[in-house]
Design an enzyme around this catalytic site. Structure first.
Site, mmCIF file in Angstrom:
data_model
loop_
_atom_site.group_PDB
_atom_site.id
_atom_site.type_symbol
_atom_site.label_atom_id
_atom_site.label_comp_id
_atom_site.label_asym_id
_atom_site.label_seq_id
_atom_site.Cartn_x
_atom_site.Cartn_y
_atom_site.Cartn_z
ATOM 1 N N ASP B 393 -6.421 -9.520 -1.529
ATOM 2 C CA ASP B 393 -6.083 -10.702 -2.350
ATOM 3 C C ASP B 393 -5.073 -10.209 -3.570
ATOM 4 O OD1 ASP B 393 -5.549 -12.925 -4.003
ATOM 5 O OD2 ASP B 393 -7.416 -13.906 -3.575
ATOM 6 N N HIS B 394 -3.709 -10.473 -3.472
ATOM 7 C CA HIS B 394 -3.020 -9.720 -4.452
ATOM 8 C C HIS B 394 -3.213 -10.360 -5.892
ATOM 9 C CE1 HIS B 394 -0.238 -6.871 -5.325
ATOM 10 N NE2 HIS B 394 0.640 -6.920 -4.203
ATOM 11 N N ARG B 395 -3.763 -11.488 -5.923
ATOM 12 C CA ARG B 395 -4.246 -11.978 -7.237
ATOM 13 C C ARG B 395 -5.199 -11.383 -7.997
ATOM 14 N NH1 ARG B 395 -5.555 -17.965 -5.291
ATOM 15 N NH2 ARG B 395 -7.128 -16.564 -4.137
#
Lengths: 81, 419
Positions: B393-395
């Protein structure tokens, strides 16, 4: 153990692993991994139940010999006689 | 007085059907006891209670479908007198809601899973009916007391239930093929046999909603690397040769432990994205994607994988797979995975890039182990090679941290004796 007893044991465990499979439709000659999609965990569970009931210790290398109903009966014969 | 509520068994559950009560008013229960069997779209789940006391009143009868959070039963906690059954419903103010899920893993629950003899059914008085047959009985409204079992040890099978309902036996659905739901019902069908719920379609709907949410909300990034598995597989073979059949390990257990230890090193991979922020988890509960034989999949958790021995992880995995196959899971393991593994090795493909389960932030994929040429020390030899992937998850993390995580998994698998 008689052949019938081995078969009954095998089918009972199969029912536990795959309750949706109609046992009467199992082809005893065909590998169950292909026939009803058993995986490595299922095969291990079969080996464990057979070991616990018969006392026969099944080496990992022999698992492929007991993956059909007929194969399992023949294998246990070869190990107990 | 305490309330026992319909638990939320995962982000994708809105309602559940009480299939069976395993307790009756007056029964003493303790924390961790399985008190009810609940049916959801995805599985039949044995619901544990997290408070000790005496069942005072069953509010929702068997067969009723109610939303998450509905009062199922009232519990008299220690020291309280059990009121007579006809007593008026206690005022809400007297209750402390019993939080069921997602509950933190509790030592008693873990201990119980470990201590349970592998081949003993969880609930002895239900041993003579398969969960599938129970589910069909619910759908066809068949009273199980009237059904004669013809299965192993007199177990009631799906066919027995269908016979009792007077319905024509339907063939078992082929794996991963939708059951036909169209076509006119037979004119002669008895009144009792209502149209069965299509569980396959229901499960597809649940998976569709969750996966669509994941792809809508989570900016996935993907990494992959090839791992030389010769040390791990060699060690495993020698280890299994020493072990009796009951204690042998599958290589998935090494993967589970390596992922859990790597998650400790790179904590951004382990936890939840909630309300715009990442919440790391101290505990590592590894969700394992297990395909359901009738179609669909489920990802229940094995608790505290980082703190378990390989033998303990193997015992948990065996127990879990067995119960997924039978379609019966426990409430504590269905709701709280902190990271998930998918392994398509048994299905013969070499790589998989999975979809993250919200609100988790990482999913690790393992492909089939294949013999491949491998260059090492200026020599080329055949080695068992496995592709490991990370969907991140790039967040919550960046590719750099994700790369360190995959590298840690690779390093840990080169020292299987230390796992």
């Amino acid at each position: 153990m008689t052949d019938d007893e081995i078969k009954a044991l095998f089918l009972r465990e199969l029912h536990r692993i795959a309750p949706e499979v109609e046992l009467s439709e199992i082809d005893p000659a065909v590998d169950l991994r292909e026939q009803i999609d058993l995986d490595s965990m299922d095969i291990l569970n079969l080996a464990i139940v057979i070991h616990e009931t018969t006392g026969v210790d099944i080496p990992e290398a022999d698992y492929p010999r007991m993956t059909s109903l007929n194969g399992c009966v023949a294998y246990l014969h070869s190990r107990t006689s | 007085m305490a309330d026992f509520l319909m638990p939320s068994l995962g982000a994708d559950m809105e309602a559940g059907t009480v299939l069976q009560w395993l307790v009756k008013p007056g029964d003493a229960v303790k924390r961790g006891d399985i008190v009810a069997v609940v049916d959801t779209e995805k599985a039949t789940i044995e619901v544990e209670i997290f408070q000790t006391g005496v069942i005072q009143k069953i509010v929702v009868p068997e067969g009723e479908k109610v939303p998450v959070g509905t009062l199922l039963a009232v519990l008299a906690v220690d020291g309280e007198a059990v009121a007579a059954a006809h007593e008026a419903k206690p005022k809400p103010a007297e209750h402390a809601p019993v939080v069921l899920a997602p509950a933190p893993p509790t030592p008693p629950a873990v201990a119980r899973v470990m201590a349970k003899p592998m081949l003993k059914p969880a609930a002895p008085h239900r041993a003579r009916i398969s969960p599938l047959a129970m589910r069909v009985a619910m759908e066809l409204k068949v009273d199980l007391a009237t059904v004669k079992g013809t299965g192993p040890e007199g177990a009631i099978t799906k066919a027995d239930v269908e016979r009792a309902a007077g319905a024509p036996p339907t063939p078992a659905p082929a794996p991963r093929v939708a059951a036909p739901i169209e076509g006119p019902a037979p004119a002669a069908r008895p009144k009792a046999a209502v149209a069965p719920i299509d569980h396959h379609a229901a499960m597809r709907k649940v998976i569709a909603a969750l996966m669509a949410r994941s792809k809508r909300e989570i900016p996935h990034y993907y990494l992959g690397t090839h791992i030389d598995m010769s040390k791990a597989m060699g060690w495993l073979q020698a280890e299994n040769f020493k072990r009796p059949v009951t204690e042998r390990l599958l290589y998935s257990v090494l993967l589970l432990k390596a992922v859990a230890l790597a998650a400790h090193e790179i904590p951004e991979m382990n936890g939840f994205w909630i309300d715009g922020a990442f919440e790391p988890s101290e505990a590592v509960h590894v969700g394992v994607v297990i395909s359901i034989r009738q179609g669909g999949l489920i990802a229940p958790a094995i608790h505290d994988v980082d703190r378990k021995s390989l033998s303990e992880i193997m015992a948990s995995l065996r127990d879990l797979v067995k119960r997924v196959r039978a379609g019966v899971l426990r409430s504590s393991e269905i709701a709280d995975a902190t990271i998930t593994i998918t392994s398509l090795g048994d299905e013969g493909v070499e790589s998989v890039f999975g979809v993250i389960y919200p609100p988790q932030v990482a999913l690790v994929g393992f492909g089939k182990i294949v013999e491949r040429p491998w260059a090492s020390g200026a020599m080329v030899g055949a080695r068992p090679v496995m592709m490991a992937s990370l969907s991140g998850d790039h967040r919550a993390s960046d590719g750099h941290r994700g790369a360190l995580f995959l590298t840690a998994i690779e390093r840990l698998l080169q020292e299987p004796e230390n796992l």
